[in-house]
Design an enzyme around this catalytic site. Structure first.
Site, PDB file in Angstrom:
ATOM      1  N   PRO A   2       0.817  -1.214   0.000  1.00 26.45           N
ATOM      2  CG  PRO A   2      -0.660  -1.522   1.736  1.00 26.45           C
ATOM      3  CD  PRO A   2       0.642  -1.999   1.198  1.00 26.45           C
ATOM      4  CD  GLU A   3       3.893   2.652  -3.849  1.00 26.57           C
ATOM      5  OE1 GLU A   3       4.013   3.768  -4.384  1.00 26.57           O
ATOM      6  OE2 GLU A   3       4.385   1.613  -4.347  1.00 26.57           O
ATOM      7  CG  HIS A  93      -1.717 -13.934   8.232  1.00 28.45           C
ATOM      8  ND1 HIS A  93      -0.836 -14.836   8.793  1.00 28.45           N
ATOM      9  CD2 HIS A  93      -1.947 -14.356   6.962  1.00 28.45           C
ATOM     10  CE1 HIS A  93      -0.544 -15.760   7.881  1.00 28.45           C
ATOM     11  NE2 HIS A  93      -1.212 -15.506   6.783  1.00 28.45           N
ATOM     12  NE  ARG A 112       5.747 -10.629   2.740  1.00 33.23           N
ATOM     13  CZ  ARG A 112       6.129 -10.191   1.555  1.00 33.23           C
ATOM     14  NH1 ARG A 112       6.925  -9.169   1.468  1.00 33.23           N
ATOM     15  NH2 ARG A 112       5.712 -10.769   0.471  1.00 33.23           N
TER      16      ARG A 112
END
Length: 270
Positions: A2-3, A93, A112
């Site tokens: 995501p930017e 997650h 992550r």
DNA sequence: CTGAGATCCTGGGGGC
DNA sequence: TGCCCCCAGGATCTCA
């Protein structure tokens, strides 16, 4: 990953679904994902309510009635997923879950585990990493030229630095440099005024187009409803190793710069 | 001021 | 088929 356009899309989605909700329960499954001032307990937010959802840099910011804020950084694989109704299952997650008094839920998931959820106190000043917002009126071609000439760095490295400009990441920097016909390793203080103007226009245009396309989904990104974006179909260089440049037909090369994959056209990016 | 390198993580891909 | 190895990368830290 995501930017700015992806974070903007998520923030707009959450603004439409979570504003006005009251926090009934908070479940923390992985405490290291939380950053709180003075080891404050996240449960201080029980009973608080969301008054607005905004974006600053690559952070989604939940503004609360108490004046506190939650600034959420998704790093590469973080997700904020809204469930309209309580569900016994959670997204994979999931590390933090908020349940609202109406039964709807907001899940913070991150495969992550690089993302972070930061609690900001009422008195705390917080401005992400201080960079200028590239879609703000203050970000002009002249401003960019001045920034470039105040430093001696490789162009791509400066554009990725969140202390200077907010929200740009690997994908949109590669795309903007290609559109502006500038090499990612060109030194910032050697960029001419016309080139800085091209780069400024490229950054703004690409970010606006990507927001309109609801972001770029390559590996992991989905918005708060779980939907993918569509800007991946408009990419000109990112990920196009050995494919012909859309402008000059030469082959796109992949190099490593600042330990990240970098795509550019060796012929028309100078 | 600038950069290089290590660190954090896990799913997925390549190689055998 | 299965297993091992390696890699992706944003931000932060140390060291030069």
């Amino acid at each position: 990953m995501p930017e700015l356009p992806e974070v903007e899309t998520i923030a707009r989605g959450l603004a439409a679904t979570t504003v006005g909700k009251h926090i009934h329960a908070i479940d923390v499954f992985l405490p290291k994902m939380l950053i709180t001032p003075n080891k404050q307990k996240i449960n201080i937010l029980l009973g608080d309510s969301i008054t607005a959802v905004s974006r600053r840099a690559k952070y989604v910011v939940l503004n609360l009635a108490s004046g506190r804020r939650l600034a959420i950084h998704l790093r590469m694989t973080g997700r904020l997923i809204f469930y309209p109704n309580t569900d016994v299952s959670r997204p994979p997650h999931t590390h933090v879950s908020f349940t609202f008094t109406d039964g709807s839920q907001l899940h913070f998931a991150d495969m992550r585990q690089f993302g972070r959820l930061r609690l900001i106190d009422v008195s705390e000043t917080w401005d992400a990493d201080g960079g200028i917002e590239p879609l703000s009126p203050e970000f002009t071609a002249e401003y960019l030229w001045g920034l470039l000439h105040a430093h001696r760095a490789q162009l791509k490295n400066l554009l990725l630095n969140q202390n200077y400009i907010s929200g740009l990441g690997n994908i949109y920097v590669c795309e903007a440099l290609w559109q502006a016909r500038l090499s990612p390793i060109k030194l910032t203080h050697t960029v001419s005024r016309p080139a800085a103007t091209r780069l400024h226009r490229a950054i703004v245009q690409i970010l606006e187009k990507a927001i309109a396309a609801r972001g770029t989904s390559i590996d992991d990104y989905v918005d708060s409803r779980g939907n993918a974006g569509t800007f991946q179909h408009s990419l000109q260089v990112y990920g196009r190793t050995n494919k012909p440049c859309f402008r000059c037909k030469d082959r796109i090369v992949r190099t490593i710069q600042a330990q990240r994959g970098t795509w550019s056209c060796p012929s028309c990016q100078k």
